[in-house]
Design a protein around this motif. Structure first.
Motif, PDB file in Angstrom:
ATOM      1  N   ILE A  85      46.196  39.407  21.977  1.00  0.00           N
ATOM      2  CA  ILE A  85      46.513  38.290  21.081  1.00  0.00           C
ATOM      3  C   ILE A  85      47.201  37.157  21.829  1.00  0.00           C
ATOM      4  CG2 ILE A  85      47.899  37.613  19.072  1.00  0.00           C
ATOM      5  CD1 ILE A  85      47.471  40.446  17.987  1.00  0.00           C
ATOM      6  N   THR A  86      48.144  37.509  22.702  1.00  0.00           N
ATOM      7  CA  THR A  86      48.974  36.477  23.344  1.00  0.00           C
ATOM      8  C   THR A  86      48.365  35.919  24.623  1.00  0.00           C
ATOM      9  OG1 THR A  86      50.236  38.211  24.481  1.00  0.00           O
ATOM     10  CG2 THR A  86      51.095  37.425  22.365  1.00  0.00           C
ATOM     11  N   VAL A  87      47.679  36.750  25.405  1.00  0.00           N
ATOM     12  CA  VAL A  87      47.086  36.284  26.673  1.00  0.00           C
ATOM     13  C   VAL A  87      45.624  36.727  26.750  1.00  0.00           C
ATOM     14  CG1 VAL A  87      49.193  36.057  28.026  1.00  0.00           C
ATOM     15  CG2 VAL A  87      48.147  38.319  27.775  1.00  0.00           C
ATOM     16  N   PRO A  88      44.791  36.232  25.856  1.00  0.00           N
ATOM     17  CA  PRO A  88      43.389  36.700  25.818  1.00  0.00           C
ATOM     18  C   PRO A  88      42.611  36.387  27.090  1.00  0.00           C
ATOM     19  CG  PRO A  88      43.693  34.768  24.429  1.00  0.00           C
ATOM     20  CD  PRO A  88      45.055  35.214  24.835  1.00  0.00           C
ATOM     21  N   ASP A  89      42.900  35.233  27.719  1.00  0.00           N
ATOM     22  CA  ASP A  89      42.159  34.878  28.934  1.00  0.00           C
ATOM     23  C   ASP A  89      42.449  35.863  30.058  1.00  0.00           C
ATOM     24  OD1 ASP A  89      41.066  32.713  27.647  1.00  0.00           O
ATOM     25  OD2 ASP A  89      42.580  31.291  28.362  1.00  0.00           O
ATOM     26  N   THR A  90      43.702  36.273  30.167  1.00  0.00           N
ATOM     27  CA  THR A  90      44.064  37.250  31.191  1.00  0.00           C
ATOM     28  C   THR A  90      43.380  38.587  30.936  1.00  0.00           C
ATOM     29  OG1 THR A  90      46.222  36.188  31.482  1.00  0.00           O
ATOM     30  CG2 THR A  90      45.985  38.439  32.303  1.00  0.00           C
ATOM     31  N   GLU A  91      43.376  38.999  29.682  1.00  0.00           N
ATOM     32  CA  GLU A  91      42.738  40.270  29.340  1.00  0.00           C
ATOM     33  C   GLU A  91      41.232  40.202  29.565  1.00  0.00           C
ATOM     34  OE1 GLU A  91      44.381  43.317  28.131  1.00  0.00           O
ATOM     35  OE2 GLU A  91      45.763  42.091  29.296  1.00  0.00           O
ATOM     36  N   ALA A  92      40.628  39.046  29.267  1.00  0.00           N
ATOM     37  CA  ALA A  92      39.196  38.882  29.511  1.00  0.00           C
ATOM     38  C   ALA A  92      38.886  38.958  31.000  1.00  0.00           C
ATOM     39  CB  ALA A  92      38.710  37.552  28.931  1.00  0.00           C
ATOM     40  N   ALA A  93      39.779  38.384  31.808  1.00  0.00           N
ATOM     41  CA  ALA A  93      39.600  38.467  33.257  1.00  0.00           C
ATOM     42  C   ALA A  93      39.691  39.913  33.734  1.00  0.00           C
ATOM     43  CB  ALA A  93      40.643  37.604  33.957  1.00  0.00           C
ATOM     44  N   GLU A  94      40.567  40.690  33.099  1.00  0.00           N
ATOM     45  CA  GLU A  94      40.685  42.099  33.461  1.00  0.00           C
ATOM     46  C   GLU A  94      39.409  42.863  33.112  1.00  0.00           C
ATOM     47  OE1 GLU A  94      44.158  43.609  31.588  1.00  0.00           O
ATOM     48  OE2 GLU A  94      45.552  42.560  32.924  1.00  0.00           O
ATOM     49  N   VAL A  95      38.774  42.494  31.988  1.00  0.00           N
ATOM     50  CA  VAL A  95      37.502  43.120  31.627  1.00  0.00           C
ATOM     51  C   VAL A  95      36.468  42.841  32.713  1.00  0.00           C
ATOM     52  CG1 VAL A  95      35.606  43.148  29.983  1.00  0.00           C
ATOM     53  CG2 VAL A  95      37.949  43.041  29.147  1.00  0.00           C
ATOM     54  N   GLY A  96      36.387  41.594  33.137  1.00  0.00           N
ATOM     55  CA  GLY A  96      35.448  41.236  34.195  1.00  0.00           C
ATOM     56  C   GLY A  96      35.719  41.998  35.469  1.00  0.00           C
ATOM     57  N   GLU A  97      36.989  42.145  35.818  1.00  0.00           N
ATOM     58  CA  GLU A  97      37.349  42.881  37.041  1.00  0.00           C
ATOM     59  C   GLU A  97      36.944  44.342  36.934  1.00  0.00           C
ATOM     60  OE1 GLU A  97      41.285  43.822  39.807  1.00  0.00           O
ATOM     61  OE2 GLU A  97      41.482  42.729  37.923  1.00  0.00           O
ATOM     62  N   LEU A  98      37.145  44.926  35.741  1.00  0.00           N
ATOM     63  CA  LEU A  98      36.759  46.319  35.540  1.00  0.00           C
ATOM     64  C   LEU A  98      35.255  46.502  35.689  1.00  0.00           C
ATOM     65  CD1 LEU A  98      39.000  47.241  32.466  1.00  0.00           C
ATOM     66  CD2 LEU A  98      39.163  48.223  34.751  1.00  0.00           C
ATOM     67  N   LEU A  99      34.491  45.609  35.085  1.00  0.00           N
ATOM     68  CA  LEU A  99      33.034  45.717  35.149  1.00  0.00           C
ATOM     69  C   LEU A  99      32.514  45.456  36.555  1.00  0.00           C
ATOM     70  CD1 LEU A  99      32.095  43.959  31.786  1.00  0.00           C
ATOM     71  CD2 LEU A  99      32.041  46.402  32.293  1.00  0.00           C
ATOM     72  N   SER A 100      33.212  44.596  37.297  1.00  0.00           N
ATOM     73  CA  SER A 100      32.787  44.319  38.668  1.00  0.00           C
ATOM     74  C   SER A 100      32.914  45.551  39.550  1.00  0.00           C
ATOM     75  CB  SER A 100      33.607  43.165  39.253  1.00  0.00           C
ATOM     76  OG  SER A 100      34.965  43.554  39.448  1.00  0.00           O
ATOM     77  N   GLN A 101      33.816  46.449  39.184  1.00  0.00           N
ATOM     78  CA  GLN A 101      33.974  47.681  39.946  1.00  0.00           C
ATOM     79  C   GLN A 101      32.752  48.594  39.824  1.00  0.00           C
ATOM     80  OE1 GLN A 101      37.629  49.485  38.645  1.00  0.00           O
ATOM     81  NE2 GLN A 101      38.892  47.737  39.272  1.00  0.00           N
ATOM     82  N   TYR A 102      31.928  48.352  38.813  1.00  0.00           N
ATOM     83  CA  TYR A 102      30.690  49.110  38.629  1.00  0.00           C
ATOM     84  C   TYR A 102      29.487  48.384  39.250  1.00  0.00           C
ATOM     85  CZ  TYR A 102      33.275  52.028  35.349  1.00  0.00           C
ATOM     86  OH  TYR A 102      34.193  52.885  34.782  1.00  0.00           O
TER      87      TYR A 102
END
Length: 256
Positions: A113-130
Motif C-alpha cells: 500500500i505504502t511503497v507499491p513501486d518498490t514492491e513491484a520492483a521486487e516482483v521483477g527481481e524475483l522473476l528475473s531470477q528464473y
C-alpha cells in the motif's frame, strides 16, 4: 536451439494456450504429490521419542533391580507426561509459525500500500531470477498490481517462502504428536505387563523395540518416498543409539 541445463522440453501446440484446452490437459494429467508432510513429521517426532525415552527409563530401572510393577508405574507416568509435553511443544511451535505468518502478511500488505513501486520492483527481481527478461516479466508485474490480493500472496510465497498455515494446524499437531508418543511409548513397556522379572522383561523390550523401530522406519520410508528398507535400517540404528545413550546416562546417574 537446445534447452539450457540439459532440459528436454516437449513441444507446445498452439491450441494448448486456450482456457478450454488448458482445462482439458489438466483433466487428463493427474499428478500424485505427497501432501501430508507436516503430519508425517509429527508422527515421526512422537513415535521416535515414545520408543526411545520410556525404553531408556524402563531399562535403567531394570538394571537397578526394580520390580516390574514399579517400572510400569514409572513408565506410564513418563508416557503421560511426555505426551503432554510433546503435544504442548507441537502446539506452541505451530502457533508460533501461524503468528509469524500473520506478522509478515500484515507487514507485506502495508508495504504494497505504502511503497507499491518498490514492491513491484521486487516482483521483477524475483522473476528475473528464473531467467525472465524485463519485457517478459513486465506484463506479469502490471497484472499483479491490478490484483492486490494475488500480489500479496505472490510476495508471501516467492519472496518470503511462507505458505499460509492451516488454522487447525496447531491443535492437529498437538494431538498427533501426543497420540504418537503414547503409541510409541507403549511398545517398550508392554513386556513388563506380562513378564514379572524385570531383567527378562528388559531383554524382551529390547527386541520388541528394535522390531518396532524397523517397522516404523519401513513405513516412514514408504510415506516419504525413500527406500523403505534403508529407512528401516537407519531408523533402527539411530533409535538404538539414542536408546543406548539414554540407558547409559540413566545407569551413570544411578551410580552417583
Amino acid at each position: 536451439m537446445a534447452p539450457e541445463d540439459g532440459w528436454a522440453v516437449g513441444r507446445t501446440t498452439s491450441s494448448s494456450s486456450s482456457p478450454v484446452a488448458t482445462e482439458k490437459l489438466l483433466a487428463q494429467h493427474k499428478e500424485k504429490h505427497f501432501t501430508a508432510g507436516d503430519m508425517v513429521r509429527d508422527v515421526i517426532m512422537g513415535v521416535s521419542d515414545g520408543l526411545t525415552v520410556p525404553f531408556a527409563l524402563a531399562a535403567g530401572l531394570s538394571g537397578a533391580n526394580a520390580p516390574s510393577s514399579l517400572i510400569l508405574t514409572a513408565g506410564f507416568a513418563e508416557v503421560a507426561a511426555g505426551a503432554i509435553s510433546m503435544g504442548l511443544g507441537g502446539y506452541l511451535a505451530a502457533k508460533s509459525e501461524a503468528d509469524h505468518y500473520m506478522r509478515e502478511l500484515n507487514r507485506e500488505q502495508e508495504e504494497i500500500i505504502t511503497v507499491p513501486d518498490t514492491e513491484a520492483a521486487e516482483v521483477g527481481e524475483l522473476l528475473s531470477q528464473y531467467g525472465l527478461e524485463p519485457h517478459e516479466y513486465g506484463p506479469i508485474v502490471n497484472s499483479l498490481r491490478k490484483k492486490p490480493q494475488a500480489w500479496l500472496e505472490f510476495m508471501m510465497k516467492f519472496e518470503l517462502g511462507l505458505e499460509k498455515p492451516d488454522p487447525r494446524r496447531a491443535l492437529e499437531s498437538a494431538v498427533t504428536i501426543a497420540v504418537s508418543y503414547v503409541v510409541g511409548g507403549m511398545v517398550p513397556l508392554l513386556p513388563y505387563v506380562f513378564i514379572p522379572t524385570a531383567l527378562q522383561a528388559m531383554f524382551t523390550s529390547i527386541g520388541l523395540t528394535l522390531v518396532a523401530l524397523l517397522f516404523f522406519g519401513y513405513i516412514k520410508g514408504r510415506f516419504t518416498g525413500n527406500r523403505p528398507f534403508l529407512s528401516a535400517v537407519q531408523t533402527a540404528f539411530i533409535g538404538a543409539l539414542a536408546s543406548a545413550a539414554a540407558y547409559a546416562l540413566a545407569k551413570a546417574v544411578q551410580a552417583v
